[in-house]
Design an enzyme around this catalytic site. Structure first.
Site, PDB file in Angstrom:
ATOM      1  N   ALA A 138      -2.693  30.219  -7.737  1.00  0.00           N
ATOM      2  CA  ALA A 138      -3.655  30.779  -8.702  1.00  0.00           C
ATOM      3  C   ALA A 138      -5.013  30.100  -8.683  1.00  0.00           C
ATOM      4  CB  ALA A 138      -3.096  30.765 -10.119  1.00  0.00           C
ATOM      5  N   ALA A 139      -5.295  29.283  -7.679  1.00  0.00           N
ATOM      6  CA  ALA A 139      -6.641  28.698  -7.590  1.00  0.00           C
ATOM      7  C   ALA A 139      -7.689  29.792  -7.422  1.00  0.00           C
ATOM      8  CB  ALA A 139      -6.711  27.711  -6.427  1.00  0.00           C
ATOM      9  N   GLY A 140      -7.381  30.794  -6.598  1.00  0.00           N
ATOM     10  CA  GLY A 140      -8.319  31.898  -6.402  1.00  0.00           C
ATOM     11  C   GLY A 140      -8.517  32.710  -7.661  1.00  0.00           C
ATOM     12  N   ASP A 141      -7.455  32.898  -8.436  1.00  0.00           N
ATOM     13  CA  ASP A 141      -7.577  33.640  -9.697  1.00  0.00           C
ATOM     14  C   ASP A 141      -8.384  32.848 -10.716  1.00  0.00           C
ATOM     15  OD1 ASP A 141      -6.038  35.770  -8.736  1.00  0.00           O
ATOM     16  OD2 ASP A 141      -4.178  34.790  -9.323  1.00  0.00           O
TER      17      ASP A 141
END
Length: 296
Positions: free
Chosen positions: A237-240
Site C-alpha cells: 500500500a505504499a503506492g496507495d
C-alpha cells in the site's frame, strides 16, 4: 472533499523470510488479517493526510464486511455510500518477505458486484474536489464513474491492464508505478513511458519506489522528486498512500513539487510499518517528515 470509488478487501498477510517459488512450501513467521483494498487504502490515506473523504464501493455480508466498514469509519471516512452485497467480501492474499517486498492475489468478492456509480454516488462525487479510481472494480464500473464524473479524475492503473480509450479520455492525472507504466506504454524506460503517457492523459506521475517519482504534464513541465531514504519493513500500500496523499496535496493547492514531496513523505512513513491501512501516517507525521526533507 475527496471521493474514492474503489475496492475494499480484507488482506490476509503472511510474513516469511523468502517468498515461495512455484511448487515450493516455506515456513512463515507471522500472519495478520488487515483491512485493505486499493480503494479503501487510498480513502484512508487521504483521510489521514487531512482531507474529508467519501468512499463508494461494496463489502460482503460475511464477517469481514463490518470490520472493513468500521475501519474506514474510524479513520474518518464517510461510508454512507458503502453498500453490502450478498456473499464474500473482497480478499487479498499477500506474502511479505524480509526485504519488504510483496506478492498479492486479489479475489474480488463483493467488489465484483459494483457495475457503476448510482445517482446518489454521483451526487457525492460531483461535490468533491477530485475522484480517485483504481482497477480492482470491474472495468465497466471504473469507466462509468470516470466518464460521468464532473470533477478531476485521478487514476491508479493497478492491477495493470489494457485501458479503454474512453477511460483515458476522462482521466486528468494517472499515477502508475514503473511496471504499470511499462505495461500501458510498452516502454521499459520510465522517462520514455512518461512521455508516452502524456499522449494519453494531461498529467502523469510514474512512481519508482526507492528511486522517487517522475512527473510530467502536457504543458511541458518535468520533475524528478527523490524518495525519502528509509529502511522498508513492508511496501504493501505504499503506492496507495502516495496517491491518497498526493490527491490531498493537489486539492489543497500545493505547488506540484511540494505536493510530490508531501506524497513521498507519506509513502516513506508507510513502508516503515506493517500492513496496508495500519501503516498509513496521520497529517502531523507527514508535515513533520516533510519539514525534515524540504528546505523552507
Amino acid at each position: 472533499m475527496i471521493s474514492v470509488f474503489g475496492s475494499a478487501n480484507m488482506d490476509l498477510v503472511a510474513y516469511t523470510a523468502t517468498a515461495p517459488k512455484r511448487g515450493e512450501t516455506v515456513t512463515g513467521r507471522a500472519f495478520a488479517t488487515i483491512p485493505g483494498g486499493k480503494g479503501a487504502n487510498q480513502a484512508i490515506a487521504a483521510a489521514r493526510a487531512g482531507a474529508e473523504v467519501a468512499f463508494i464501493g461494496a463489502v460482503g455480508d460475511d464477517a469481514f464486511g463490518p470490520v472493513m466498514r468500521e475501519t474506514l469509519a474510524s479513520a474518518g471516512v464517510d461510508v454512507t455510500r458503502l453498500r453490502v452485497a450478498p456473499g464474500s467480501s473482497g480478499i487479498a492474499h499477500i506474502v511479505v518477505d524480509d526485504a519488504g517486498g510483496n506478492s498479492i492475489i486479489v479475489v474480488p468478492g463483493a467488489n465484483g458486484t459494483v457495475t457503476g456509480p448510482t445517482d446518489g454516488d454521483l451526487e457525492v462525487i460531483d461535490r468533491s474536489d477530485a475522484l480517485l479510481l483504481q482497477l480492482e472494480l470491474p472495468m465497466e464500473a471504473v469507466v462509468a464513474a470516470a466518464t460521468r464524473a464532473r470533477v478531476p479524475v485521478v487514476l491508479t492503473p493497478a492491477p495493470a491492464g489494457e485501458l479503454p480509450p474512453e477511460l483515458l479520455a476522462a482521466v486528468g492525472l494517472i499515477i502508475p508505478n514503473e511496471h504499470e507504466a511499462a505495461a500501458i506504454t510498452g516502454l521499459s524506460d520510465p522517462e520514455e513511458s512518461l512521455k508516452a503517457l502524456l499522449d494519453l492523459v494531461p498529467e502523469a506521475v510514474v512512481t519508482l519506489g526507492s528511486e522517487g517519482s517522475l512527473y510530467g504534464s502536457r504543458s511541458g513541465a518535468r520533475l524528478r522528486v527523490p524518495a525519502v531514504p528509509v529502511t522498508a519493513v513492508d511496501t504493501t500500500a505504499a503506492g496507495d498512500t502516495f496517491a491518497g496523499a498526493l490527491a490531498v496535496a493537489r486539492a489543497e493547492g500545493m505547488p506540484v513539487e511540494r505536493a510530490l514531496r508531501f506524497a513521498a513523505a507519506a509513502a516513506a512513513l508507510s513502508v516503515q510499518r506493517k500492513g496496508a491501512t495500519t501503516s498509513m501516517p496521520a497529517r502531523p507525521e507527514i508535515d513533520a517528515a516533510l519539514r525534515t526533507t524540504v528546505t523552507p
